[in-house]
Write an enzyme that holds these catalytic residues in place. Structure first.
Site, PDB file in Angstrom:
ATOM      1  N   CYS A 218      -3.097   8.891   5.984  1.00  0.00           N
ATOM      2  CA  CYS A 218      -1.809   8.866   6.694  1.00  0.00           C
ATOM      3  C   CYS A 218      -2.023   9.112   8.189  1.00  0.00           C
ATOM      4  O   CYS A 218      -1.399   8.451   9.031  1.00  0.00           O
ATOM      5  CB  CYS A 218      -0.864   9.941   6.139  1.00  0.00           C
ATOM      6  SG  CYS A 218      -0.429   9.713   4.424  1.00  0.00           S
TER       7      CYS A 218
ATOM      8  N   CYS B  25       0.829  -1.206   0.000  1.00  0.00           N
ATOM      9  CA  CYS B  25       0.000   0.000   0.000  1.00  0.00           C
ATOM     10  C   CYS B  25       0.860   1.251   0.000  1.00  0.00           C
ATOM     11  O   CYS B  25       0.353   2.355  -0.095  1.00  0.00           O
ATOM     12  CB  CYS B  25      -0.889   0.039   1.235  1.00  0.00           C
ATOM     13  SG  CYS B  25      -2.008  -1.346   1.321  1.00  0.00           S
TER      14      CYS B  25
END
Lengths: 449, 165
Positions: B134, B65
């Site tokens: 994030c 990812c």
């Protein structure tokens, strides 16, 4: 070559202290007085522009091209299709001259060059035009998985119209398997489209062999040569190309112009995409933008002169960059075939370091990455996926573009900075730490997010 | 005339010459300055001894990812986090999110640290919508580290109980 004091551009410099246009944060172009102020401010604060190492995205205009264009932007503003007065005649002469310059670069007849707004339009016109013209008899198209988005998207649209499209896979080195291509062509195939040089990994397809296969099967061969024209020698007859897309801003010409080569013997018929007054042999209506096509012609002419020297220089610089980086940093992989490539496009994957973080770290060099974080969709590059790159390496790739104006110092600086920042990022990377401890990353069960 | 032509040639030279950058430059950058600051001036990058009973290690994300965060916390006898270290494989925003996470957990108790939300991290770093994941991963990393610490503490208690028996 005229000396600087005698060219049109220098006369202009005298009159309006011309500077590279820079957009304000509101996106509007700034006036010349403000530009002066910005420049003084920038120089005072030592804030300069990054080194440009992204020549596949676009190229700066060659000064010789600008010199050729300026008269047509300032004084010779006539419509080239106006038949009745000198303004039209002089523009038409310039346009036909430019057409000849483009044709000479690829060893074509000037009557086979159609001016468009760029390679995207040329690709659309080639694919949709040919497919739709021959749709009553042939409804199959063959292309590859590594084509430019405009080709793939045009194919998608054609699929929705009822055509069958085969997207051929490529090998690990990025090259097409010719036997697979031959096997995919059937009597229903009207067109094969394979790009000459890939914009992401720089791989050069065996165009001559593909052309031979297509000619023997009686299928039209289109190639998107946007990254190849002006950089490697192209001969449309020897390579048996029927259609070819050319982009102005990839060969040091202006943005917003391109061309499509359409073979006359044997004739390739197309359905037009843009209807209107029947300009460009009825294939692309619309007033041909004289300054832009003059620029494209001049860019082609300059490219023809400079091709050998540029190729030599770019190869040398590319070798220098790659050797420097690979000798100092371990676990760096070059994506794409090392031999069958255009040397100026280098795609490197730095294992255990994410691409976008490296771009941020190399903030004084303009580069691009195949990482998901830099694409709007958060998907890593489909080209890297097509060549079978592991997903984590696809996230770690950076594309270095070297061109006519790149200097040795820029290459050395980029290499050093890259080495330094990769080392720093690896110190921050848990993957690098694990690998140093001898852990096999493929054996770990990662949490899915 | 001479000075004018000199200025012109100088301008042309400036136009087409290559210019060198000083390392401190950060204008014409689309990254938020807070994100860049966390990379330029890294704080708490490193590792702690993961075998230690006082250290909780959280490893979240996946290389496929493009985001892997390792966050480690060292907790003292009073349940307060005294040291926090991180290592991240990810974009600038991921590095900044995990760096900020280590700054915020330091000095907090385990329960207080669990209350840190990804929205706070995102707000502090001015992350754009496309980078919000994030901050989510950073929150997950904190939780994973603290949960690992809790597990180790329970193991420690069990050992003590067994030893007394």
């Amino acid at each position: 070559m005229l000396s600087p004091s005698r060219t049109v551009s220098s006369r202009l410099l005298r009159s309006c202290s011309w500077l590279p246009l820079r957009l304000s944060s509101e996106g509007k172009a700034i006036g010349s007085l403000q530009k002066d102020l910005i420049k003084k401010h920038e120089l005072a604060k030592d804030e300069l522009r990054p080194l440009y190492m992204d020549f596949q995205a676009t190229t700066p205009m060659d000064p010789r091209v600008l010199d050729a264009m300026l008269p047509y932007l300032m004084n010779y503003y006539g419509n080239p299709h106006s038949r009745t007065h000198a303004y039209g005649w002089e523009s038409e002469t310039a346009m036909e001259n430019a057409r000849k310059q483009v044709a000479d670069l690829v060893a074509a007849d000037p009557r086979e060059i159609i001016f468009t707004s760029g390679a995207t339009e040329s690709n659309n016109l080639a694919l949709k035009g040919v497919a739709r013209f021959y749709k009553s008899r042939k409804r199959h198209i063959v292309t590859t998985q590594t084509e430019h988005k405009c080709v793939l998207d045009s194919c998608r649209v054609l699929e929705a119209e009822g055509f069958n499209v085969t997207y051929l896979p490529v090998q690990k080195n990025g090259l097409l398997d010719l036997e697979l291509l031959e096997a995919s062509i059937c009597p229903d195939t009207s067109l094969v489209s394979v790009m000459t040089v890939n914009n992401e990994i720089g791989v050069k397809q065996p165009i001559e062999e593909i052309g031979t296969i297509c000619r023997s099967k009686g299928v039209f061969f289109h190639t998107d040569a946007a990254q190849a024209v002006g950089k490697i020698p192209i001969n449309v007859s020897n390579w048996k190309i029927d259609l070819m897309s050319i982009s102005g801003h990839k060969l040091y010409g202006p943005k917003g112009v391109g061309a499509l080569y359409v073979r006359r013997r044997p004739r390739v018929r197309l359905e037009q995409l843009q209807s209107g007054g029947g300009q460009e042999r009825g294939l692309r209506s619309g007033t041909v933008p004289t300054p832009l096509v003059v620029g494209l012609g001049a860019a082609c002419s300059v490219a023809q002169q400079e091709m050998e020297y540029d190729h030599c220089r770019v190869s040398m610089l590319a070798k220098r960059l790659v050797q420097k980086i690979m000798s100092e940093v371990p676990d760096v992989i070059m994506n794409g075939d090392p031999e069958q490539r255009y040397p100026g496009c280098i795609n490197l994957s730095f294992a255990y370091v994410e691409g976008e973080s490296l771009l941020m770290a190399l903030k004084d060099v303009a580069l691009s990455s195949g990482s998901a974080c830099t694409s709007a969709s958060l998907e890593p590059s489909y080209v890297l996926r097509a060549i079978g790159t592991d997903e984590d390496l696809a996230h770690s790739s950076i594309r270095f573009g070297i061109g006519r104006f790149t200097t040795e110092e820029e290459v050395d600086y980029t290499a050093e900075k890259c080495i330094q920042q990769v080392r720093k990022l690896r110190e921050m990377s848990p993957l690098w730490e694990m690998v140093q401890e001898g852990i096999d990353l493929k054996s770990i069960k990662w949490t899915q997010h | 005339m001479a000075t004018v032509s000199l200025r012109n040639s100088a301008t042309s030279l400036l136009l087409f010459s290559r210019r060198f950058f000083r390392p401190e430059l950060n204008v014409l950058c689309s990254y938020h300055e807070k994100v860049v600051d966390h990379y330029e001036n890294p704080r708490n990058v490193g590792s702690l001894d993961k075998r230690s009973k006082n250290v909780g290690t959280g490893l979240v994300g996946a290389p496929a990812c493009g985001d892997v965060m390792k966050l480690q916390v060292q907790v003292d006898e009073n349940g307060k986090i005294v040291v926090a270290k991180f290592k991240t494989f990810g974009c600038g925003s991921a590095i900044a999110s995990s760096s900020l996470a280590t700054e915020w957990v330091k000095g907090k108790s385990v329960d207080e640290a669990l209350k840190i939300k990804n929205s706070d991290i995102a707000k502090e770093l001015c992350l754009p919508p496309v980078k919000l994941h994030c901050s989510m991963l950073a929150e997950d990393a904190i939780k994973a580290a603290l949960s690992d610490y809790r597990l180790k503490q329970e193991d420690k208690k069990e050992e003590r109980v067994k030893a007394t028996n």
